[in-house]
Design a protein around this motif. Structure first.
Motif, PDB file in Angstrom:
ATOM      1  N   UNK A 171      43.819  28.112  38.795  1.00  0.00           N
ATOM      2  CA  UNK A 171      43.845  28.098  37.329  1.00  0.00           C
ATOM      3  C   UNK A 171      42.821  29.070  36.764  1.00  0.00           C
ATOM      4  N   UNK A 172      41.618  29.082  37.343  1.00  0.00           N
ATOM      5  CA  UNK A 172      40.579  30.002  36.879  1.00  0.00           C
ATOM      6  C   UNK A 172      40.971  31.459  37.123  1.00  0.00           C
ATOM      7  N   UNK A 201      37.790  27.530  31.022  1.00  0.00           N
ATOM      8  CA  UNK A 201      37.255  27.784  32.360  1.00  0.00           C
ATOM      9  C   UNK A 201      36.056  26.891  32.665  1.00  0.00           C
ATOM     10  N   UNK A 202      35.203  26.699  31.671  1.00  0.00           N
ATOM     11  CA  UNK A 202      34.053  25.812  31.849  1.00  0.00           C
ATOM     12  C   UNK A 202      34.509  24.372  32.074  1.00  0.00           C
ATOM     13  N   UNK A 233      33.394  33.503  33.079  1.00  0.00           N
ATOM     14  CA  UNK A 233      34.574  33.139  33.868  1.00  0.00           C
ATOM     15  C   UNK A 233      34.366  33.468  35.341  1.00  0.00           C
ATOM     16  N   UNK A 234      33.745  34.600  35.635  1.00  0.00           N
ATOM     17  CA  UNK A 234      33.497  34.973  37.028  1.00  0.00           C
ATOM     18  C   UNK A 234      32.542  33.989  37.702  1.00  0.00           C
ATOM     19  N   UNK A 235      31.492  33.600  36.991  1.00  0.00           N
ATOM     20  CA  UNK A 235      30.551  32.610  37.553  1.00  0.00           C
ATOM     21  C   UNK A 235      31.233  31.262  37.766  1.00  0.00           C
ATOM     22  N   UNK A 236      32.107  30.869  36.841  1.00  0.00           N
ATOM     23  CA  UNK A 236      32.846  29.611  37.003  1.00  0.00           C
ATOM     24  C   UNK A 236      33.744  29.686  38.239  1.00  0.00           C
ATOM     25  N   UNK A 258      34.741  28.243  43.954  1.00  0.00           N
ATOM     26  CA  UNK A 258      34.919  28.688  45.333  1.00  0.00           C
ATOM     27  C   UNK A 258      33.868  28.075  46.254  1.00  0.00           C
ATOM     28  N   UNK A 259      32.624  28.023  45.784  1.00  0.00           N
ATOM     29  CA  UNK A 259      31.546  27.409  46.577  1.00  0.00           C
ATOM     30  C   UNK A 259      31.788  25.918  46.732  1.00  0.00           C
TER      31      UNK A 259
END
Length: 315
Positions: free
Chosen positions: A236-237, A118-119, A209-212, A217-218
């Motif tokens: 994918x995330x 994810x990162x 993962x949520x922050x990624x 999204x931003x």
């Protein structure tokens, strides 16, 4: 008259035993077939990822190989434990300890590798110009080493907790119950550590993962970002987030079984454990092959080539 009643009772008992055995064999076969099928698919996927230089030299495919390797090994060990439980095979504490610790090791690799993947997608979408310098093969290898080292440290701590148990007081090292993580989780400290570690991994991985995902999204709203790349990275995330949830759910499998065993009879617990095995252990380990095998335009033709036994139309 007494002999007739006794004979009738024995016949009924034999029929019930036979029906129970037949039902167990049928249920075991139906739950074991998906595992064997996806073991085959994962094996072909692993071979596919080593068949071409582009897969061996691209960071996300290297991470995918590490994820699939751990998932496949975990799937094989889980199937071994499942067959042992279905056949009522009783082993010794050392043998059971080795199998369960290896299962724990490979089980912890999946969520941690998903976090790294994810990162990698976050950097690819949000910092596309620096992606090639940040996500190198060397850095990817270093991240994989850290993942395996962290998971191995968890196993080492569990071994040290097991050493506190007075095995010398046992009459025999032969177990009296079916081999499982619950059977070798001896003492309250093991249970406390298991819950603490599971909670730490669940919260840390979930937040990362949520922050990624939010970051992608931003970035998708920015005018300078490739919209197609951002959309693909977001999808994918999102899939990784589902995978992560299912993988972390498997770490709570033992706690759920223990809680249910206090209120339900043993026969129902066995069936529930089998259902949990399919949906919590087998399904998450199969999603990686399905997601990348069907979605990735680079992997799909090569995977189909090997799945179809190198038929001429795929050449």
């Amino acid at each position: 008259m007494l002999n007739a009643n006794l004979s009738q009772t024995l016949n009924v008992s034999t029929e019930q035993t036979y029906a129970g055995l037949l039902g167990r064999i049928l249920f075991t076969t139906l739950t074991g077939m998906p595992c064997c099928l996806f073991l085959l698919i994962n094996g072909i996927m692993l071979f596919t990822l080593r068949s071409k230089a582009v897969f061996r030299e691209t960071s996300r495919y290297i991470l995918l190989y590490n994820l699939l390797f751990a998932d496949t090994f975990m799937l094989a060990l889980s199937q071994l434990l499942y067959i042992m439980a279905a056949c009522r095979l009783i082993t010794t504490y050392p043998v059971c300890g080795v199998i369960t610790l290896l299962t724990i090791l490979t089980n912890e690799i999946s969520p941690l590798t998903l976090v790294v993947m994810c990162l990698e997608r976050y950097v690819a979408v949000c910092y596309p110009l620096r992606h090639a310098t940040i996500i190198t093969v060397r850095n990817t290898a270093g991240a994989i080493v850290v993942v395996w080292a962290f998971s191995s440290l968890n196993v080492l701590i569990r071994v040290l907790l097991l050493l506190d148990f007075p095995f010398e007081d046992l009459d025999s090292l032969q177990m009296t119950e079916i081999c499982s993580l619950i059977a070798v989780s001896i003492g309250p400290m093991s249970d406390i550590y298991d819950k603490a570690y599971t909670g730490f991994v669940f919260v840390s991985a979930g937040v990362t993962v949520t922050c990624s995902y939010i970051g992608v999204m931003v970035a998708a709203t920015s005018a300078s970002t490739d919209k197609a790349s951002a959309r693909k990275g977001r999808n994918t995330l999102l899939l990784h987030l589902v995978q992560l949830g299912l993988s972390l759910l498997s770490t709570m499998h033992s706690s759920m079984i223990v809680s249910l065993s206090t209120t339900l009879p043993t026969s129902q617990i066995i069936r529930i454990r089998s259902i949990f095995y399919v949906f919590i252990y087998v399904l998450p380990r199969c999603l990686s092959s399905l997601i990348y095998g069907l979605r990735d335009q680079t992997i799909r033709p090569v995977l189909m080539y090997y799945l179809c036994c190198r038929l001429p139309k795929f050449q």
